[in-house]
Motif scaffolding. Structure first.
Motif, PDB file in Angstrom:
ATOM      1  N   ARG A 126      45.557  51.688  29.812  1.00 39.12           N
ATOM      2  CA  ARG A 126      45.769  52.160  30.842  1.00 39.12           C
ATOM      3  C   ARG A 126      47.180  52.059  31.346  1.00 39.12           C
ATOM      4  O   ARG A 126      47.723  52.654  32.134  1.00 39.12           O
ATOM      5  CB  ARG A 126      44.876  51.285  32.264  1.00 39.12           C
ATOM      6  CG  ARG A 126      43.694  51.894  32.305  1.00 39.12           C
ATOM      7  CD  ARG A 126      43.214  53.218  32.718  1.00 39.12           C
ATOM      8  NE  ARG A 126      43.854  53.380  34.228  1.00 39.12           N
ATOM      9  CZ  ARG A 126      44.431  54.323  34.325  1.00 39.12           C
ATOM     10  NH1 ARG A 126      44.662  55.389  33.560  1.00 39.12           N
ATOM     11  NH2 ARG A 126      45.089  54.423  35.744  1.00 39.12           N
TER      12      ARG A 126
ATOM     13  N   HIS B 259      41.986  49.062  38.129  1.00 41.64           N
ATOM     14  CA  HIS B 259      43.266  49.575  37.504  1.00 41.64           C
ATOM     15  C   HIS B 259      42.707  51.032  36.940  1.00 41.64           C
ATOM     16  O   HIS B 259      43.393  51.338  36.025  1.00 41.64           O
ATOM     17  CB  HIS B 259      43.432  48.653  36.120  1.00 41.64           C
ATOM     18  CG  HIS B 259      44.310  47.393  36.547  1.00 41.64           C
ATOM     19  ND1 HIS B 259      43.866  46.298  37.045  1.00 41.64           N
ATOM     20  CD2 HIS B 259      45.426  47.343  36.576  1.00 41.64           C
ATOM     21  CE1 HIS B 259      44.698  45.291  37.188  1.00 41.64           C
ATOM     22  NE2 HIS B 259      45.724  46.130  37.183  1.00 41.64           N
TER      23      HIS B 259
ATOM     24  N   ALA C  34      31.991  46.844  26.247  1.00 38.69           N
ATOM     25  CA  ALA C  34      32.827  46.257  27.289  1.00 38.69           C
ATOM     26  C   ALA C  34      32.868  44.682  26.922  1.00 38.69           C
ATOM     27  O   ALA C  34      32.646  43.935  27.676  1.00 38.69           O
ATOM     28  CB  ALA C  34      32.331  46.499  28.683  1.00 38.69           C
TER      29      ALA C  34
ATOM     30  N   HIS D  76      39.119  45.917  36.036  1.00 39.02           N
ATOM     31  CA  HIS D  76      39.240  47.073  35.284  1.00 39.02           C
ATOM     32  C   HIS D  76      38.888  48.622  36.264  1.00 39.02           C
ATOM     33  O   HIS D  76      39.794  49.371  36.281  1.00 39.02           O
ATOM     34  CB  HIS D  76      38.229  46.996  34.146  1.00 39.02           C
ATOM     35  CG  HIS D  76      38.874  46.355  33.068  1.00 39.02           C
ATOM     36  ND1 HIS D  76      39.566  46.859  32.024  1.00 39.02           N
ATOM     37  CD2 HIS D  76      38.701  44.925  32.752  1.00 39.02           C
ATOM     38  CE1 HIS D  76      39.816  46.105  31.118  1.00 39.02           C
ATOM     39  NE2 HIS D  76      39.520  44.878  31.566  1.00 39.02           N
ATOM     40  N   ARG D  77      37.941  48.192  37.195  1.00 37.93           N
ATOM     41  CA  ARG D  77      37.838  49.411  38.319  1.00 37.93           C
ATOM     42  C   ARG D  77      39.407  49.623  39.009  1.00 37.93           C
ATOM     43  O   ARG D  77      39.628  50.679  39.271  1.00 37.93           O
ATOM     44  CB  ARG D  77      36.630  49.073  39.168  1.00 37.93           C
ATOM     45  CG  ARG D  77      35.500  49.411  38.514  1.00 37.93           C
ATOM     46  CD  ARG D  77      34.400  49.916  39.579  1.00 37.93           C
ATOM     47  NE  ARG D  77      33.327  50.181  38.741  1.00 37.93           N
ATOM     48  CZ  ARG D  77      32.285  49.515  38.488  1.00 37.93           C
ATOM     49  NH1 ARG D  77      32.202  48.243  39.013  1.00 37.93           N
ATOM     50  NH2 ARG D  77      31.165  49.771  37.593  1.00 37.93           N
TER      51      ARG D  77
ATOM     52  N   LEU E 179      37.729  45.351  26.494  1.00 31.45           N
ATOM     53  CA  LEU E 179      38.235  45.670  27.726  1.00 31.45           C
ATOM     54  C   LEU E 179      39.797  45.588  27.631  1.00 31.45           C
ATOM     55  O   LEU E 179      40.838  46.196  28.196  1.00 31.45           O
ATOM     56  CB  LEU E 179      37.819  44.283  28.464  1.00 31.45           C
ATOM     57  CG  LEU E 179      36.504  44.434  28.706  1.00 31.45           C
ATOM     58  CD1 LEU E 179      36.018  43.026  29.724  1.00 31.45           C
ATOM     59  CD2 LEU E 179      36.132  45.877  29.493  1.00 31.45           C
TER      60      LEU E 179
ATOM     61  N   GLN F 229      44.424  40.442  30.168  1.00 29.57           N
ATOM     62  CA  GLN F 229      44.198  41.907  30.563  1.00 29.57           C
ATOM     63  C   GLN F 229      44.996  42.328  31.974  1.00 29.57           C
ATOM     64  O   GLN F 229      44.551  41.435  32.954  1.00 29.57           O
ATOM     65  CB  GLN F 229      42.576  42.091  30.611  1.00 29.57           C
ATOM     66  CG  GLN F 229      41.907  42.021  29.594  1.00 29.57           C
ATOM     67  CD  GLN F 229      40.361  41.644  29.665  1.00 29.57           C
ATOM     68  OE1 GLN F 229      39.622  42.274  30.676  1.00 29.57           O
ATOM     69  NE2 GLN F 229      39.923  41.009  28.846  1.00 29.57           N
ATOM     70  N   TYR F 230      45.863  43.171  31.843  1.00 26.61           N
ATOM     71  CA  TYR F 230      46.638  43.231  33.137  1.00 26.61           C
ATOM     72  C   TYR F 230      47.372  42.004  33.293  1.00 26.61           C
ATOM     73  O   TYR F 230      47.901  41.573  32.463  1.00 26.61           O
ATOM     74  CB  TYR F 230      45.797  43.878  34.246  1.00 26.61           C
ATOM     75  CG  TYR F 230      44.884  44.893  33.861  1.00 26.61           C
ATOM     76  CD1 TYR F 230      45.537  46.492  33.582  1.00 26.61           C
ATOM     77  CD2 TYR F 230      43.580  44.886  33.651  1.00 26.61           C
ATOM     78  CE1 TYR F 230      44.463  47.311  33.057  1.00 26.61           C
ATOM     79  CE2 TYR F 230      42.743  45.778  33.349  1.00 26.61           C
ATOM     80  CZ  TYR F 230      43.215  47.270  33.187  1.00 26.61           C
ATOM     81  OH  TYR F 230      42.265  48.204  32.743  1.00 26.61           O
TER      82      TYR F 230
ATOM     83  N   VAL G 154      39.813  52.144  35.529  1.00 26.72           N
ATOM     84  CA  VAL G 154      39.014  52.555  34.210  1.00 26.72           C
ATOM     85  C   VAL G 154      37.839  53.196  34.950  1.00 26.72           C
ATOM     86  O   VAL G 154      36.929  52.297  35.896  1.00 26.72           O
ATOM     87  CB  VAL G 154      38.703  51.216  33.461  1.00 26.72           C
ATOM     88  CG1 VAL G 154      37.787  51.381  32.311  1.00 26.72           C
ATOM     89  CG2 VAL G 154      40.034  50.702  32.820  1.00 26.72           C
TER      90      VAL G 154
ATOM     91  N   ALA H  48      41.283  48.770  26.698  1.00 25.10           N
ATOM     92  CA  ALA H  48      41.192  49.415  28.074  1.00 25.10           C
ATOM     93  C   ALA H  48      42.634  49.200  28.912  1.00 25.10           C
ATOM     94  O   ALA H  48      43.214  50.142  29.371  1.00 25.10           O
ATOM     95  CB  ALA H  48      39.975  49.080  28.734  1.00 25.10           C
ATOM     96  N   ALA H  49      42.780  47.705  28.903  1.00 32.15           N
ATOM     97  CA  ALA H  49      44.072  47.359  29.482  1.00 32.15           C
ATOM     98  C   ALA H  49      45.377  48.120  29.129  1.00 32.15           C
ATOM     99  O   ALA H  49      46.246  48.660  29.781  1.00 32.15           O
ATOM    100  CB  ALA H  49      44.107  45.863  29.593  1.00 32.15           C
TER     101      ALA H  49
END
Ligand code: FAD
Length: 404
Positions: A165, A200, A153, A197-198, A158, A323-324, A202, A161-162
């Motif tokens: 998602r 969104h 992470a 992240h949670r 990260l 990120q997002y 993850v 991950a974004a």
């Protein structure tokens, strides 16, 4: 007046290499410049590989530093798809794969980093992210109903991950530390990214130890199995030092360079990710694996090559991430566990965080969805002035007035 070199050879095909060629021409160097890069592509910037390019929202060409005709117009010889296999300082020459030799008056090493792999069974089955092809391969694993496990992470994990998602991929992130980005940001700010992240969707797991990467997923040391269609390893990068080490240059967590980016050999310079730089403002060595360093160090190296060391490279370390809907910039350098002061709305993710030393001097800052503050904060860090913590936390107090 120092003599300018008869020719300059630049090893590396990334941002730092391209910017070195540009800086030499901008600063009036008229001799031969050759850039030797192992990748087939024109030098390009890597940040989009884990952001808009990965998410399919930007073209690869947007990441190119200069188009092909720039190199022609500026008389820079490009040797792409060509690896330098050795540097021979005593002969002022580099050796290319295949045995050809190129002589240099000055040599610039800009070999960047390569992704780290974990020493566990199956690590070779995981995808890593450094090159355009890696980004293409990771994007191909995205989509509704697909399961992606990301080990690590850090920033790249990260950001992947974004992007994943965004395409509806089921994402699990496995991290050995207690929070994301803990070493850089510390607990309070690491939590900001965990919450982001949670929210969104993850699935984050901290304090876990990965034992094996198999074809069908990841197994932890405690036996837990996370099924996956693909696994991405985002466990950091290592500077590519083989050439420098074999050439006998001084190295220690990077190629050791002075304030002006000169290595232990006065005809050889190092810039970008591999340079462990004696920073004249920070007063200590720093090796920075970030875009802005690769962008800005070359101008200082070119000046030194042309006999104008000046004050050396003085820019403070800087990086950014998206990120997002969170955009951030970080400036300075600090251990994550330094004292943190925040100004603004942390839960609303619109704030600036400052890391202070024991004497209330600012070591580093991170602005999150707050813009146009970096230059003022850089000045505070560079001055090394003690700040009043109450004023620093108060958004109504201007940065010029936060001193003790
Ligand atoms: C996916 C990703 C996302 C990133 N996002 C951000 C971000 O958001 N913000 C930020 O600040 N930084 C970011 N970074 C970091 C930033 O991209 C790097 O700091 C920067 O690329 C360093 O540039 P460089 O030119 O020193 O090295 P590199 O970009 O690594 O380029 C080195 C080049 O040298 C070539 N090379 C190596 N050895 C040889 C050899 N022997 N012969 C010939 N060629 C050779 C390599 O093939 C490569 O093309 C990101 C990095 C990655 C990988």
């Amino acid at each position: 007046m120092a003599q300018t070199p008869s020719s300059v050879v630049i090893v590396g095909g990334g941002l730092a290499a391209a910017k070195t060629a540009e800086a030499l021409r901008d600063q009036g160097y008229e001799g031969p410049v050759t850039l030797v890069g192992a990748e087939q592509h024109l030098p390009y910037e890597r940040p989009p590989l884990s952001k808009d390019y990965l998410a399919g929202k930007a073209e690869f060409d947007d990441a190119i530093v200069h188009p092909a005709d720039w190199y022609e117009q500026n008389n820079v010889t490009l040797r792409l798809g060509t690896e330098v296999t050795a540097v021979h300082p005593s002969e002022s020459a580099v050796e290319l794969a295949g045995g050809e030799r190129l002589e240099y008056g000055a040599l610039v090493l800009a070999t960047g980093s390569s992704p780290r792999r974990l020493p566990i069974p199956g690590a070779e089955n995981a995808l890593t992210l450094r090159y355009r092809e890696d980004s293409d391969a990771i994007r191909a694993t995205f989509g509704e109903g697909k399961r992606l496990v990301i080990v690590g992470a850090g920033w790249i994990g990260l950001e992947v991950a974004a992007a994943a998602r965004d395409k509806g991929t089921q994402v699990t992130v496995l991290e050995s530390a207690e929070l994301p980005l803990l070493a850089v940001l510390g607990r309070e700010m690491g939590k900001v990214f965990a919450d982001l992240h949670r929210e969104h969707g993850v699935d984050l797991h901290f304090g876990v130890s990965v034992a094996e990467i198999a074809a069908d997923g990841v197994r932890l040391k405690d036996g837990t199995h996370f099924p996956a269609d693909a696994v991405v390893l985002g466990v950091g990068a290592a500077p590519r030092l083989e050439l420098a080490e074999e050439a006998g240059l001084a190295t220690d967590n990077g190629v050791l360079v002075d304030a002006a980016l000169r290595t232990s050999d006065p005809a050889i310079y190092a810039v970008g990710d591999i340079a462990n730089h004696d920073h004249p403002v920070l007063g200590h060595r720093v090796r920075v694996e970030h875009w802005a360093t690769a962008l800005n160090q070359p101008a200082a190296a070119a000046a030194a090559i042309l006999g104008e060391d000046g004050d050396g490279y003085r820019e403070l370390p800087y990086f950014f991430s998206d990120q997002y809907d969170l955009g951030m910039e970080y400036v300075g350098t600090s251990p994550g566990d330094s004292h943190v002061v925040t100004r603004g709305d942390v839960p609303g993710r619109e704030f600036v965080a400052f890391w202070l030393d024991g004497d209330d001097r600012i070591l580093a800052s991170m602005n999150v969805n707050v813009w146009d503050v970096v230059d003022e904060i850089k000045a505070l860090i560079a001055e090394g002035r003690q700040v009043d913590v109450g004023k620093l936390a108060d958004p109504d107090v201007g940065y010029a007035d936060v001193g003790k």
